[in-house]
Design an enzyme around this catalytic site. Structure first.
Site, PDB file in Angstrom:
ATOM      1  N   ASP A 199       0.838  -1.206   0.000  1.00 25.86           N
ATOM      2  CA  ASP A 199       0.000   0.000   0.000  1.00 25.86           C
ATOM      3  C   ASP A 199       0.876   1.262   0.000  1.00 25.86           C
ATOM      4  O   ASP A 199       0.553   2.257  -0.662  1.00 25.86           O
ATOM      5  CB  ASP A 199      -0.910   0.005   1.232  1.00 25.86           C
ATOM      6  CG  ASP A 199      -1.583  -1.340   1.429  1.00 25.86           C
ATOM      7  OD1 ASP A 199      -2.779  -1.464   1.200  1.00 25.86           O
ATOM      8  OD2 ASP A 199      -0.855  -2.298   1.793  1.00 25.86           O
ATOM      9  N   ARG A 246       1.989   1.760  -3.423  1.00 26.20           N
ATOM     10  CA  ARG A 246       0.910   2.334  -4.261  1.00 26.20           C
ATOM     11  C   ARG A 246       0.780   3.834  -4.007  1.00 26.20           C
ATOM     12  O   ARG A 246       0.639   4.630  -4.936  1.00 26.20           O
ATOM     13  CB  ARG A 246      -0.411   1.631  -3.938  1.00 26.20           C
ATOM     14  CG  ARG A 246      -0.477   0.240  -4.506  1.00 26.20           C
ATOM     15  CD  ARG A 246      -1.726  -0.502  -4.064  1.00 26.20           C
ATOM     16  NE  ARG A 246      -1.822  -1.776  -4.771  1.00 26.20           N
ATOM     17  CZ  ARG A 246      -2.407  -2.864  -4.289  1.00 26.20           C
ATOM     18  NH1 ARG A 246      -2.959  -2.843  -3.082  1.00 26.20           N
ATOM     19  NH2 ARG A 246      -2.454  -3.968  -5.009  1.00 26.20           N
ATOM     20  N   HIS A 282      -3.637  -3.666   6.489  1.00 28.20           N
ATOM     21  CA  HIS A 282      -3.569  -3.815   5.029  1.00 28.20           C
ATOM     22  C   HIS A 282      -5.005  -4.125   4.607  1.00 28.20           C
ATOM     23  O   HIS A 282      -5.443  -5.265   4.614  1.00 28.20           O
ATOM     24  CB  HIS A 282      -2.631  -4.958   4.644  1.00 28.20           C
ATOM     25  CG  HIS A 282      -2.725  -5.343   3.189  1.00 28.20           C
ATOM     26  ND1 HIS A 282      -2.431  -4.482   2.160  1.00 28.20           N
ATOM     27  CD2 HIS A 282      -3.109  -6.501   2.595  1.00 28.20           C
ATOM     28  CE1 HIS A 282      -2.615  -5.095   1.006  1.00 28.20           C
ATOM     29  NE2 HIS A 282      -3.032  -6.321   1.243  1.00 28.20           N
TER      30      HIS A 282
HETATM   31  P1  NAD Z   1      -3.972 -18.435  -5.524  1.00 28.16           P
HETATM   32  O1  NAD Z   1      -5.304 -19.052  -5.304  1.00 28.16           O
HETATM   33  O2  NAD Z   1      -3.470 -18.227  -6.904  1.00 28.16           O
HETATM   34  O3  NAD Z   1      -2.846 -19.257  -4.729  1.00 28.16           O
HETATM   35  C1  NAD Z   1      -3.026 -19.734  -3.431  1.00 28.16           C
HETATM   36  C2  NAD Z   1      -2.258 -21.039  -3.347  1.00 28.16           C
HETATM   37  O4  NAD Z   1      -2.359 -21.538  -2.012  1.00 28.16           O
HETATM   38  C3  NAD Z   1      -2.834 -22.126  -4.279  1.00 28.16           C
HETATM   39  O5  NAD Z   1      -1.816 -22.581  -5.163  1.00 28.16           O
HETATM   40  C4  NAD Z   1      -3.298 -23.218  -3.321  1.00 28.16           C
HETATM   41  O6  NAD Z   1      -3.123 -24.517  -3.832  1.00 28.16           O
HETATM   42  C5  NAD Z   1      -2.385 -22.955  -2.132  1.00 28.16           C
HETATM   43  N1  NAD Z   1      -2.887 -23.559  -0.917  1.00 28.16           N
HETATM   44  C6  NAD Z   1      -4.159 -23.552  -0.435  1.00 28.16           C
HETATM   45  N2  NAD Z   1      -4.222 -24.292   0.692  1.00 28.16           N
HETATM   46  C7  NAD Z   1      -2.965 -24.751   0.940  1.00 28.16           C
HETATM   47  C8  NAD Z   1      -2.402 -25.550   1.954  1.00 28.16           C
HETATM   48  N3  NAD Z   1      -3.147 -26.026   2.952  1.00 28.16           N
HETATM   49  N4  NAD Z   1      -1.089 -25.814   1.886  1.00 28.16           N
HETATM   50  C9  NAD Z   1      -0.321 -25.343   0.881  1.00 28.16           C
HETATM   51  N5  NAD Z   1      -0.805 -24.568  -0.122  1.00 28.16           N
HETATM   52  C10 NAD Z   1      -2.118 -24.289  -0.088  1.00 28.16           C
HETATM   53  O7  NAD Z   1      -4.011 -17.050  -4.736  1.00 28.16           O
HETATM   54  P2  NAD Z   1      -2.998 -15.820  -4.948  1.00 28.16           P
HETATM   55  O8  NAD Z   1      -3.585 -14.869  -5.911  1.00 28.16           O
HETATM   56  O9  NAD Z   1      -1.637 -16.361  -5.147  1.00 28.16           O
HETATM   57  O10 NAD Z   1      -3.111 -15.149  -3.497  1.00 28.16           O
HETATM   58  C11 NAD Z   1      -2.539 -15.796  -2.382  1.00 28.16           C
HETATM   59  C12 NAD Z   1      -2.821 -15.023  -1.112  1.00 28.16           C
HETATM   60  O11 NAD Z   1      -2.117 -13.790  -1.143  1.00 28.16           O
HETATM   61  C13 NAD Z   1      -4.297 -14.661  -0.920  1.00 28.16           C
HETATM   62  O12 NAD Z   1      -4.647 -14.810   0.439  1.00 28.16           O
HETATM   63  C14 NAD Z   1      -4.351 -13.217  -1.342  1.00 28.16           C
HETATM   64  O13 NAD Z   1      -5.448 -12.532  -0.783  1.00 28.16           O
HETATM   65  C15 NAD Z   1      -3.036 -12.745  -0.805  1.00 28.16           C
HETATM   66  N6  NAD Z   1      -2.526 -11.489  -1.338  1.00 28.16           N
HETATM   67  C16 NAD Z   1      -1.904 -10.696  -0.426  1.00 28.16           C
HETATM   68  C17 NAD Z   1      -1.416  -9.455  -0.821  1.00 28.16           C
HETATM   69  C18 NAD Z   1      -0.743  -8.580   0.210  1.00 28.16           C
HETATM   70  O14 NAD Z   1      -0.361  -7.436  -0.060  1.00 28.16           O
HETATM   71  N7  NAD Z   1      -0.563  -9.069   1.428  1.00 28.16           N
HETATM   72  C19 NAD Z   1      -1.559  -9.039  -2.146  1.00 28.16           C
HETATM   73  C20 NAD Z   1      -2.163  -9.905  -3.057  1.00 28.16           C
HETATM   74  C21 NAD Z   1      -2.654 -11.133  -2.636  1.00 28.16           C
END
Ligand code: NAD
Length: 333
Positions: free
Chosen positions: A149, A152, A176
């Site tokens: 953020d 951004r 966040h």
């Molecule tokens: P995605 O669905 O593409 O990937 C998530 C991955 O987690 C998948 O590959 C899934 O198989 C895996 N997963 C689920 N359960 C699991 C488990 N028990 N053990 C191991 N792996 C497991 O999602 P994404 O777009 O990559 O987003 C991932 C996370 O990051 C989300 O929670 C999203 O909200 C977050 N995110 C955070 C920020 C930030 O600034 N903090 C920014 C963008 C996204």
């Protein structure tokens, strides 16, 4: 060869794989281990990334499991469900805490010395959960928080001022998410305080309309991107890479990571973003909060929202101790 090992749990997903790509290009790690429940997709990511190795510094990139996290210097966790259009980050909480109850003990049973870097959302609550589930000191459990953020905010201010965003010093603190607080009172370019003088708005500083627009564009950026392309992953991948760089190169960078913030009597102890010094020990110290009264009140609101949510999902109340002591806090303390 010892070198540096970084494990990525959730690496079959968009954020994890994008981070792995950014990390591989940076040359910071000798070994990048990709872990995910989706084994085949993770192997595919590892193959695809590793075929680029002749173009970067030598490294090993491969799919692995929790046994391979045993020697990891940093374990970055992006595992979990991603936000869907119209869904807030806080809507994700119960689902992702359940996932964390599986994966954090699976990591910490095997690794006692690493640093956990949490990225999955809602990142503040999940950083709190990871601290509790790991039993590790606060200094070694941090979240990416508002590093994205703040980037951004700086990008938008750089565009507004027609200046390199790297020359913009400005922070977003707190959650966040929806209650985050852009700190306008200390936003600076080239030593100019943007509330007093702005290269574009003139000697009266940024107008209330400009401030409102930039604050809104900062806090709604994720929703806008998710509506258009379904997810955000490039900028967060780079933000996570910057945090990892600060740890591995012992940089003492000031980053708005999510950590146990206990610095103000007016808000309860919560995990959220405050200016923190990040180095090889993880979070090594916190800087005093520099805000005006209005921003301080907004931070107190943000802290209360997160505190109540953490309580509602059954997380333990962190101790209210001085900032320095908070970094040594463990859930058992
Ligand atoms: P995605 O669905 O593409 O990937 C998530 C991955 O987690 C998948 O590959 C899934 O198989 C895996 N997963 C689920 N359960 C699991 C488990 N028990 N053990 C191991 N792996 C497991 O999602 P994404 O777009 O990559 O987003 C991932 C996370 O990051 C989300 O929670 C999203 O909200 C977050 N995110 C955070 C920020 C930030 O600034 N903090 C920014 C963008 C996204």
């Amino acid at each position: 060869m010892k070198g540096v090992t970084v494990a990525v749990v959730g690496a079959g997903g968009r954020v994890g794989a994008t981070f792995a790509y950014a990390l591989m290009i940076s040359g910071l790690a000798s070994r990048i281990i990709l872990v995910d429940v989706e084994q085949a997709r993770t192997e595919g990511e590892a193959m695809d990334l590793s075929h680029g190795l002749p173009f970067v510094r030598p490294a090993e990139v491969r799919a692995g499991n929790y046994e391979d996290c045993a020697d990891a210097d940093i374990i970055l966790v992006t595992a979990g469900a991603a936000s869907r259009p119209g869904q807030t980050r806080l809507d994700l909480v119960a689902r992702n805490i359940a996932i964390y109850r599986e994966i954090i003990p699976a990591i910490t049973r095997r690794n006692e010395k690493g640093i956990l870097l949490i990225v999955s959302n809602p990142v503040d609550i999940l950083t709190h959960a990871a601290w509790e589930l790991s039993g590790w000191p606060v200094a070694r459990v941090l979240g990416s928080g508002t590093v994205l953020d703040s980037a951004r905010f700086r990008t938008l201010l750089g565009v507004h001022c027609h200046l390199d965003s790297r020359n913009v010093h400005a922070y977003v603190l707190g959650e966040h998410g929806d209650s985050e607080v852009p700190i306008w009172s200390r936003a600076q370019v080239g030593g100019l305080n943007l509330l007093e003088q702005c290269p574009t708005c003139g000697p009266a500083g940024c107008s209330p309309e400009v401030r409102e627009t930039i604050s809104r564009q900062t806090s709604t950026a994720a929703y806008e991107i998710i509506q258009r392309k379904g997810a955000t992953f490039y900028a967060v991948g780079l933000a996570a890479r910057a945090i990892v760089e600060s740890i591995l190169r012992d940089q003492d960078s000031v980053l708005t990571v999510s950590t146990l913030a206990v610095g103000d009597d007016r808000f309860p102890p919560v995990f959220f973003s405050v200016p923190a010094v990040v180095n090889r020990s993880g979070v090594s110290r916190l800087l005093p909060l520099a805000t005006n009264e209005e921003e301080r009140a907004a931070l107190a609101r943000s802290a209360t929202i997160l505190h109540d949510l953490a309580r509602d999902v059954g997380l333990i109340e962190p101790p209210r101790v001085p900032w320095k002591a908070s970094l040594a806090s463990t859930p058992a303390a």
